[in-house]
Design a protein around this motif. Structure first.
Motif, PDB file in Angstrom:
ATOM      1  N   UNK A  80      45.126  37.053  45.402  1.00  0.00           N
ATOM      2  CA  UNK A  80      45.472  37.605  46.711  1.00  0.00           C
ATOM      3  C   UNK A  80      44.295  38.350  47.320  1.00  0.00           C
ATOM      4  N   UNK A  81      43.592  39.123  46.516  1.00  0.00           N
ATOM      5  CA  UNK A  81      42.427  39.856  47.010  1.00  0.00           C
ATOM      6  C   UNK A  81      41.335  38.886  47.463  1.00  0.00           C
ATOM      7  N   UNK A  82      41.075  37.867  46.671  1.00  0.00           N
ATOM      8  CA  UNK A  82      40.050  36.883  47.048  1.00  0.00           C
ATOM      9  C   UNK A  82      40.436  36.150  48.323  1.00  0.00           C
ATOM     10  N   UNK A  83      41.714  35.805  48.449  1.00  0.00           N
ATOM     11  CA  UNK A  83      42.198  35.100  49.649  1.00  0.00           C
ATOM     12  C   UNK A  83      42.024  35.974  50.888  1.00  0.00           C
ATOM     13  N   UNK A  84      42.342  37.254  50.767  1.00  0.00           N
ATOM     14  CA  UNK A  84      42.215  38.184  51.896  1.00  0.00           C
ATOM     15  C   UNK A  84      40.757  38.310  52.342  1.00  0.00           C
ATOM     16  N   UNK A  85      39.847  38.443  51.401  1.00  0.00           N
ATOM     17  CA  UNK A  85      38.435  38.608  51.749  1.00  0.00           C
ATOM     18  C   UNK A  85      37.864  37.300  52.290  1.00  0.00           C
ATOM     19  N   UNK A  86      38.276  36.177  51.742  1.00  0.00           N
ATOM     20  CA  UNK A  86      37.860  34.878  52.269  1.00  0.00           C
ATOM     21  C   UNK A  86      38.295  34.750  53.730  1.00  0.00           C
ATOM     22  N   UNK A 141      39.926  25.444  39.837  1.00  0.00           N
ATOM     23  CA  UNK A 141      39.082  24.540  40.626  1.00  0.00           C
ATOM     24  C   UNK A 141      39.565  24.452  42.071  1.00  0.00           C
ATOM     25  N   UNK A 142      40.875  24.431  42.280  1.00  0.00           N
ATOM     26  CA  UNK A 142      41.410  24.330  43.644  1.00  0.00           C
ATOM     27  C   UNK A 142      41.026  25.564  44.464  1.00  0.00           C
ATOM     28  N   UNK A 143      41.104  26.740  43.855  1.00  0.00           N
ATOM     29  CA  UNK A 143      40.715  27.948  44.587  1.00  0.00           C
ATOM     30  C   UNK A 143      39.218  27.965  44.848  1.00  0.00           C
ATOM     31  N   UNK A 144      38.428  27.645  43.852  1.00  0.00           N
ATOM     32  CA  UNK A 144      36.971  27.634  44.030  1.00  0.00           C
ATOM     33  C   UNK A 144      36.562  26.692  45.159  1.00  0.00           C
ATOM     34  N   UNK A 145      37.303  25.598  45.323  1.00  0.00           N
ATOM     35  CA  UNK A 145      36.984  24.619  46.369  1.00  0.00           C
ATOM     36  C   UNK A 145      37.211  25.164  47.781  1.00  0.00           C
ATOM     37  N   UNK A 146      37.956  26.243  47.917  1.00  0.00           N
ATOM     38  CA  UNK A 146      38.198  26.854  49.227  1.00  0.00           C
ATOM     39  C   UNK A 146      36.947  27.585  49.758  1.00  0.00           C
TER      40      UNK A 146
END
Length: 152
Positions: A80-86, A141-146
């Protein structure tokens, strides 16, 4: 402009990598542990750390808006934190890179034990490390690909 997120557990090499990145490109490096120590705040004061990381995030947005590269060493333990900062970085038009420092727990424990022998070092025990590892949500891998490709 580029936002580089360093994701990993204690001892994974986030600060070492951040310093190397900042020495090879113009970049602003924001390290919560260094700031906590400089301010005389206990590194395990989680409410203060959360406030500091929120300030760093706002500061990163201002720096990115000026076209600068920012390296955040927060660890980014949760998806969630990574998604917010992305999302925030992309909203500013920045490239956002996630560097996941995936280090086996045995190596982390070895590094932290060696670090603990340094003057002024903060002790992180094996038990603490195992507790942190249980909380850590490693990117797949799916998250890293974002995220944008790593540029060295």
């Amino acid at each position: 402009m580029r936002l580089i997120l360093l994701c990993g557990l204690p001892g994974s090499g986030k600060t070492t990598l951040a310093k190397a990145l900042a020495s090879t490109r113009p970049a602003i490096r924001l390290c919560p542990d260094e700031w906590l120590a400089a301010l005389g705040v206990d590194l395990f004061d989680e409410p203060f750390r959360a406030r500091l990381e929120a300030v760093f995030q706002q500061h990163a947005w201002a720096l990115l808006a000026q076209g600068l590269t920012v390296v955040l060493e927060n660890g980014f333990w949760s998806r969630a934190e990574r998604k917010e900062v992305l999302r925030g970085g992309r909203a500013l038009g920045a490239e956002v890179e996630l560097r996941f420092l995936d280090v086996p727990i045995e190596e982390l424990a070895r590094r932290l034990e060696a670090r603990a022998r340094q003057p002024g070092a903060v002790l992180i025990t094996r038990s603490m490390l195992e507790g942190y590892a249980a909380l850590f949500e490693a990117p797949d891998a799916a998250e890293l690909a974002l995220f944008d490709p790593i540029r060295d």
